[in-house]
Motif scaffolding. Structure first.
Motif, PDB file in Angstrom:
ATOM      1  N   SER A   1      16.532  53.299 -61.547  1.00 23.68           N
ATOM      2  CA  SER A   1      16.799  54.434 -61.551  1.00 23.68           C
ATOM      3  C   SER A   1      17.736  55.571 -62.280  1.00 23.68           C
ATOM      4  CB  SER A   1      16.787  54.823 -60.141  1.00 23.68           C
ATOM      5  OG  SER A   1      18.245  55.037 -59.906  1.00 23.68           O
TER       6      SER A   1
ATOM      7  N   LYS B  19      25.278  59.186 -60.011  1.00 25.70           N
ATOM      8  CA  LYS B  19      24.176  59.091 -59.793  1.00 25.70           C
ATOM      9  C   LYS B  19      23.171  61.313 -60.439  1.00 25.70           C
ATOM     10  CE  LYS B  19      24.023  55.465 -57.015  1.00 25.70           C
ATOM     11  NZ  LYS B  19      25.379  55.271 -56.984  1.00 25.70           N
TER      12      LYS B  19
ATOM     13  N   MET C 261      10.284  56.618 -61.932  1.00 28.75           N
ATOM     14  CA  MET C 261      11.229  56.734 -60.908  1.00 28.75           C
ATOM     15  C   MET C 261      10.492  55.667 -60.313  1.00 28.75           C
ATOM     16  SD  MET C 261      13.887  57.867 -61.118  1.00 28.75           S
ATOM     17  CE  MET C 261      15.038  58.535 -60.572  1.00 28.75           C
TER      18      MET C 261
ATOM     19  N   ALA D 267      10.603  52.201 -61.609  1.00 25.34           N
ATOM     20  CA  ALA D 267      11.837  51.875 -61.448  1.00 25.34           C
ATOM     21  C   ALA D 267      12.291  51.176 -60.018  1.00 25.34           C
ATOM     22  CB  ALA D 267      13.242  52.670 -61.342  1.00 25.34           C
TER      23      ALA D 267
END
Length: 126
Positions: free
Chosen positions: A24, A67, A116, A119
Motif C-alpha cells: 500500500s 503512511k 490499492m 496491493a
C-alpha cells in the motif's frame, strides 16, 4: 480432538499485514508521483503568464513512517512565494478558476483505487 495449524496461520497473518503495508505504501507513492506529474502538466497547460513559481514550489512528499503522501505547496516558504496560487486555482471575481490540482487528483482517483486493490490482492497472496 485437538485443533492444529494455529501457529502457521498466525505467522501467515503477520506476513500478510506487513506485505499489505509495504504494497500500500508503494501504491501511495505511485499515486503521489502521478498526481504531482499531472498537476505540473496542468499548470503548464492552464496558466498563460508563467513566472515559474507555481511549478517550482508545487512539490510532493511521502512519509512512510506516517503512511502519508502530500502534493501541493507544502512548506511555509512555498505558500508565501506562490501566495497567488490559490487565486489561480480557485479563481476570483474577475479571474476564472483554473483548478490544476483538483483536476490532477480527480484524474488519479480511479487508478489509485486500482493500485490499492492490487496491493490488497498482492498481500493476500503472500
Amino acid at each position: 480432538m485437538r485443533a492444529k495449524g494455529f501457529k502457521r496461520a498466525r505467522a501467515r497473518v503477520r506476513r500478510s499485514v506487513s506485505a499489505l503495508e509495504e504494497a500500500s505504501l508503494d501504491a501511495l507513492a505511485e499515486t503521489v508521483d502521478a498526481v504531482h506529474r499531472a498537476g505540473r502538466q496542468n499548470i503548464q497547460a492552464m496558466v498563460r503568464r508563467r513566472s515559474g513559481r507555481l511549478s517550482r514550489f508545487y512539490r510532493k512528499s511521502i512519509s512512510r513512517a506516517r503512511k502519508l503522501g502530500r502534493v501541493g505547496y507544502l512548506t511555509r516558504r512555498a505558500r508565501r512565494e506562490a501566495f497567488y496560487a490559490r487565486f489561480v486555482h480557485d479563481g476570483t471575481r474577475r479571474l476564472q478558476a483554473r483548478p490544476f490540482h483538483d483536476q490532477a487528483v480527480a484524474q488519479e482517483d480511479a487508478p489509485h483505487l486500482r493500485r490499492m486493490g492490487r496491493a490488497v490482492r498482492k498481500a493476500l497472496r503472500s
